[in-house]
Design a protein around this motif. Structure first.
Motif, PDB file in Angstrom:
ATOM      1  N   GLN A  14      -0.737 -38.285  -0.004  1.00  0.00           N
ATOM      2  CA  GLN A  14      -0.852 -39.674  -0.461  1.00  0.00           C
ATOM      3  C   GLN A  14      -1.087 -40.596   0.736  1.00  0.00           C
ATOM      4  OE1 GLN A  14      -0.916 -40.448  -3.651  1.00  0.00           O
ATOM      5  NE2 GLN A  14      -0.132 -38.574  -4.570  1.00  0.00           N
ATOM      6  N   PRO A  15      -2.319 -40.628   1.260  1.00  0.00           N
ATOM      7  CA  PRO A  15      -2.581 -41.436   2.458  1.00  0.00           C
ATOM      8  C   PRO A  15      -2.694 -42.943   2.210  1.00  0.00           C
ATOM      9  CG  PRO A  15      -4.567 -40.286   1.787  1.00  0.00           C
ATOM     10  CD  PRO A  15      -3.464 -39.799   0.894  1.00  0.00           C
ATOM     11  N   ASN A  16      -2.788 -43.366   0.943  1.00  0.00           N
ATOM     12  CA  ASN A  16      -2.856 -44.798   0.607  1.00  0.00           C
ATOM     13  C   ASN A  16      -3.947 -45.537   1.385  1.00  0.00           C
ATOM     14  OD1 ASN A  16      -0.706 -44.833  -1.333  1.00  0.00           O
ATOM     15  ND2 ASN A  16       0.718 -44.602   0.369  1.00  0.00           N
ATOM     16  N   ARG A  17      -5.181 -45.109   1.186  1.00  0.00           N
ATOM     17  CA  ARG A  17      -6.326 -45.748   1.852  1.00  0.00           C
ATOM     18  C   ARG A  17      -6.584 -47.133   1.247  1.00  0.00           C
ATOM     19  NH1 ARG A  17      -6.642 -41.379   5.421  1.00  0.00           N
ATOM     20  NH2 ARG A  17      -7.247 -39.479   4.338  1.00  0.00           N
ATOM     21  N   LYS A  18      -6.729 -48.118   2.092  1.00  0.00           N
ATOM     22  CA  LYS A  18      -6.968 -49.486   1.608  1.00  0.00           C
ATOM     23  C   LYS A  18      -8.437 -49.745   1.291  1.00  0.00           C
ATOM     24  CE  LYS A  18      -2.951 -51.814   3.572  1.00  0.00           C
ATOM     25  NZ  LYS A  18      -2.223 -50.602   3.887  1.00  0.00           N
ATOM     26  N   THR A  19      -9.341 -49.154   2.059  1.00  0.00           N
ATOM     27  CA  THR A  19     -10.774 -49.340   1.827  1.00  0.00           C
ATOM     28  C   THR A  19     -11.475 -47.998   1.990  1.00  0.00           C
ATOM     29  OG1 THR A  19     -11.419 -49.724   4.130  1.00  0.00           O
ATOM     30  CG2 THR A  19     -10.612 -51.646   2.892  1.00  0.00           C
ATOM     31  N   MET A  20     -12.714 -47.925   1.511  1.00  0.00           N
ATOM     32  CA  MET A  20     -13.480 -46.691   1.676  1.00  0.00           C
ATOM     33  C   MET A  20     -13.745 -46.397   3.147  1.00  0.00           C
ATOM     34  SD  MET A  20     -13.665 -45.415  -1.282  1.00  0.00           S
ATOM     35  CE  MET A  20     -14.646 -44.016  -0.780  1.00  0.00           C
ATOM     36  N   ALA A  21     -13.732 -47.437   3.986  1.00  0.00           N
ATOM     37  CA  ALA A  21     -13.926 -47.236   5.423  1.00  0.00           C
ATOM     38  C   ALA A  21     -12.772 -46.447   6.033  1.00  0.00           C
ATOM     39  CB  ALA A  21     -14.073 -48.580   6.123  1.00  0.00           C
ATOM     40  N   ASP A  22     -11.618 -46.434   5.350  1.00  0.00           N
ATOM     41  CA  ASP A  22     -10.448 -45.694   5.840  1.00  0.00           C
ATOM     42  C   ASP A  22     -10.489 -44.217   5.474  1.00  0.00           C
ATOM     43  OD1 ASP A  22      -9.336 -48.092   6.811  1.00  0.00           O
ATOM     44  OD2 ASP A  22      -8.397 -48.524   4.872  1.00  0.00           O
ATOM     45  N   VAL A  23     -11.437 -43.848   4.615  1.00  0.00           N
ATOM     46  CA  VAL A  23     -11.504 -42.469   4.129  1.00  0.00           C
ATOM     47  C   VAL A  23     -12.345 -41.635   5.100  1.00  0.00           C
ATOM     48  CG1 VAL A  23     -12.192 -40.969   2.222  1.00  0.00           C
ATOM     49  CG2 VAL A  23     -11.315 -43.274   1.745  1.00  0.00           C
ATOM     50  N   PRO A  24     -11.755 -40.597   5.685  1.00  0.00           N
ATOM     51  CA  PRO A  24     -12.502 -39.783   6.649  1.00  0.00           C
ATOM     52  C   PRO A  24     -13.452 -38.807   5.961  1.00  0.00           C
ATOM     53  CG  PRO A  24     -10.320 -38.850   6.344  1.00  0.00           C
ATOM     54  CD  PRO A  24     -10.370 -40.112   5.507  1.00  0.00           C
ATOM     55  N   ALA A  25     -14.413 -38.307   6.723  1.00  0.00           N
ATOM     56  CA  ALA A  25     -15.323 -37.281   6.208  1.00  0.00           C
ATOM     57  C   ALA A  25     -14.689 -35.898   6.323  1.00  0.00           C
ATOM     58  CB  ALA A  25     -16.638 -37.311   6.976  1.00  0.00           C
ATOM     59  N   GLU A  26     -13.790 -35.749   7.275  1.00  0.00           N
ATOM     60  CA  GLU A  26     -13.058 -34.495   7.460  1.00  0.00           C
ATOM     61  C   GLU A  26     -11.763 -34.812   8.186  1.00  0.00           C
ATOM     62  OE1 GLU A  26     -14.784 -32.555  11.502  1.00  0.00           O
ATOM     63  OE2 GLU A  26     -16.170 -32.467   9.798  1.00  0.00           O
ATOM     64  N   THR A  27     -10.829 -33.869   8.161  1.00  0.00           N
ATOM     65  CA  THR A  27      -9.543 -34.048   8.827  1.00  0.00           C
ATOM     66  C   THR A  27      -9.184 -32.759   9.564  1.00  0.00           C
ATOM     67  OG1 THR A  27      -8.293 -33.219   6.930  1.00  0.00           O
ATOM     68  CG2 THR A  27      -8.738 -35.614   6.989  1.00  0.00           C
ATOM     69  N   GLU A  28      -8.132 -32.817  10.346  1.00  0.00           N
ATOM     70  CA  GLU A  28      -7.673 -31.601  11.019  1.00  0.00           C
ATOM     71  C   GLU A  28      -7.298 -30.533   9.992  1.00  0.00           C
ATOM     72  OE1 GLU A  28      -7.827 -30.798  14.296  1.00  0.00           O
ATOM     73  OE2 GLU A  28      -8.936 -32.686  14.368  1.00  0.00           O
ATOM     74  N   LEU A  29      -6.708 -30.966   8.884  1.00  0.00           N
ATOM     75  CA  LEU A  29      -6.335 -30.010   7.847  1.00  0.00           C
ATOM     76  C   LEU A  29      -7.565 -29.393   7.198  1.00  0.00           C
ATOM     77  CD1 LEU A  29      -4.202 -28.550   6.222  1.00  0.00           C
ATOM     78  CD2 LEU A  29      -4.087 -30.547   4.684  1.00  0.00           C
ATOM     79  N   SER A  30      -8.587 -30.193   6.934  1.00  0.00           N
ATOM     80  CA  SER A  30      -9.803 -29.619   6.318  1.00  0.00           C
ATOM     81  C   SER A  30     -10.475 -28.646   7.288  1.00  0.00           C
ATOM     82  CB  SER A  30     -10.773 -30.706   5.848  1.00  0.00           C
ATOM     83  OG  SER A  30     -11.492 -31.298   6.900  1.00  0.00           O
ATOM     84  N   LYS A  31     -10.377 -28.919   8.587  1.00  0.00           N
ATOM     85  CA  LYS A  31     -10.907 -27.974   9.581  1.00  0.00           C
ATOM     86  C   LYS A  31     -10.137 -26.660   9.528  1.00  0.00           C
ATOM     87  CE  LYS A  31     -12.351 -31.607  12.815  1.00  0.00           C
ATOM     88  NZ  LYS A  31     -12.035 -32.252  14.106  1.00  0.00           N
ATOM     89  N   GLN A  32      -8.810 -26.752   9.405  1.00  0.00           N
ATOM     90  CA  GLN A  32      -7.991 -25.537   9.351  1.00  0.00           C
ATOM     91  C   GLN A  32      -8.291 -24.720   8.095  1.00  0.00           C
ATOM     92  OE1 GLN A  32      -3.745 -26.244   9.315  1.00  0.00           O
ATOM     93  NE2 GLN A  32      -3.289 -24.107   8.814  1.00  0.00           N
ATOM     94  N   ILE A  33      -8.361 -25.405   6.951  1.00  0.00           N
ATOM     95  CA  ILE A  33      -8.653 -24.703   5.698  1.00  0.00           C
ATOM     96  C   ILE A  33     -10.045 -24.080   5.753  1.00  0.00           C
ATOM     97  CG2 ILE A  33      -8.969 -24.955   3.203  1.00  0.00           C
ATOM     98  CD1 ILE A  33      -6.877 -27.239   3.323  1.00  0.00           C
ATOM     99  N   SER A  34     -11.011 -24.824   6.291  1.00  0.00           N
ATOM    100  CA  SER A  34     -12.370 -24.308   6.446  1.00  0.00           C
ATOM    101  C   SER A  34     -12.379 -23.029   7.274  1.00  0.00           C
ATOM    102  CB  SER A  34     -13.257 -25.368   7.101  1.00  0.00           C
ATOM    103  OG  SER A  34     -14.513 -24.833   7.456  1.00  0.00           O
ATOM    104  N   ASN A  35     -11.687 -23.057   8.397  1.00  0.00           N
ATOM    105  CA  ASN A  35     -11.623 -21.870   9.263  1.00  0.00           C
ATOM    106  C   ASN A  35     -10.990 -20.699   8.541  1.00  0.00           C
ATOM    107  OD1 ASN A  35     -12.867 -23.062  11.481  1.00  0.00           O
ATOM    108  ND2 ASN A  35     -10.942 -23.780  12.363  1.00  0.00           N
ATOM    109  N   ASP A  36      -9.912 -20.967   7.803  1.00  0.00           N
ATOM    110  CA  ASP A  36      -9.214 -19.879   7.103  1.00  0.00           C
ATOM    111  C   ASP A  36     -10.062 -19.331   5.958  1.00  0.00           C
ATOM    112  OD1 ASP A  36      -7.150 -20.221   8.881  1.00  0.00           O
ATOM    113  OD2 ASP A  36      -5.847 -21.294   7.472  1.00  0.00           O
ATOM    114  N   LEU A  37     -10.790 -20.207   5.269  1.00  0.00           N
ATOM    115  CA  LEU A  37     -11.698 -19.728   4.217  1.00  0.00           C
ATOM    116  C   LEU A  37     -12.790 -18.843   4.815  1.00  0.00           C
ATOM    117  CD1 LEU A  37     -12.096 -22.968   2.056  1.00  0.00           C
ATOM    118  CD2 LEU A  37     -11.191 -20.784   1.229  1.00  0.00           C
ATOM    119  N   LYS A  38     -13.346 -19.268   5.949  1.00  0.00           N
ATOM    120  CA  LYS A  38     -14.395 -18.468   6.591  1.00  0.00           C
ATOM    121  C   LYS A  38     -13.851 -17.115   7.034  1.00  0.00           C
ATOM    122  CE  LYS A  38     -17.119 -22.443   8.092  1.00  0.00           C
ATOM    123  NZ  LYS A  38     -17.461 -23.336   9.212  1.00  0.00           N
TER     124      LYS A  38
END
Length: 196
Positions: free
Chosen positions: A126-150
């Motif tokens: 629940q990051p509670n983003r105030k604007t769409m500009a606050d929404v990242p394209a990727e995160t450290e967690l998405s990098k970790q999950i991506s690596n583990d999926l690969k």
């Protein structure tokens, strides 16, 4: 008038997807796999393109049953490459077959749903983003999950695709705080089999 995330609209299919599907926690292994596959097909394209073809994909890919698709070979690839109702990309089609086989291994070992939801302790972030500009394209967690999926044999699952997937399946509530969908998703109870 309802306040929505700025990416939603104006097409009614997009509005409906935003209001009823995107960000709603998904705990079914097969449905999670389907969404990951569709996010992979989206690479380089707009999501509205995939949404408009989603039912065609479901028919062409036998309801996205990974146990069926895992048995496919060149004949099915050739058939799909001739189907104008889907994205005809050999690499993505072949990756889907390989991803079905990878899903079977993970599903047998621990459950694909558990594999994914364990990264967030079973509950949506629940990051509670105030604007769409606050929404990242990727995160450290998405990098970790991506690596583990690969490592598990999945393809077309880079960190940006994985983060879009996490948003879509409700692993992270990235509806902006003013969006009418945000509040209803802040009280999600989490994966029923992973609750403490």
């Amino acid at each position: 008038m309802k306040t929505r995330c700025s990416w939603a609209g104006p097409d009614p299919i997009y509005l409906d997807y935003h209001d009823t599907d995107w960000g709603v926690p998904e705990y079914d292994s097969r449905a999670l796999w389907e969404k990951l596959i569709l996010d992979g097909f989206q690479a380089g394209l707009s999501w509205i393109t995939i949404l408009k073809k989603r039912e065609n994909f479901r028919v062409a890919f036998e309801g996205f049953d990974p146990n069926v698709i895992a048995e496919w070979g060149e004949a099915e690839v050739t058939r799909l490459l001739q189907n104008p109702g889907i994205i005809r990309h050999r690499g993505k089609i072949e990756a889907t077959i390989g991803n079905a086989r990878a899903w079977q291994v993970v599903e047998q070992r621990e459950g694909f749903d558990r594999f994914l939801w364990n990264y967030v302790d079973g509950k949506p972030l629940q990051p509670n983003r105030k604007t769409m500009a606050d929404v990242p394209a990727e995160t450290e967690l998405s990098k970790q999950i991506s690596n583990d999926l690969k490592k598990a044999g999945f393809k077309f699952c880079g960190p940006t695709i994985v983060y879009a997937f996490m948003q879509a399946v409700g692993m992270v509530n990235d509806h902006i705080v003013d969006c009418h969908c945000h509040a209803g998703l802040t009280s999600a109870t989490g994966h029923p089999r992973l609750r403490p």
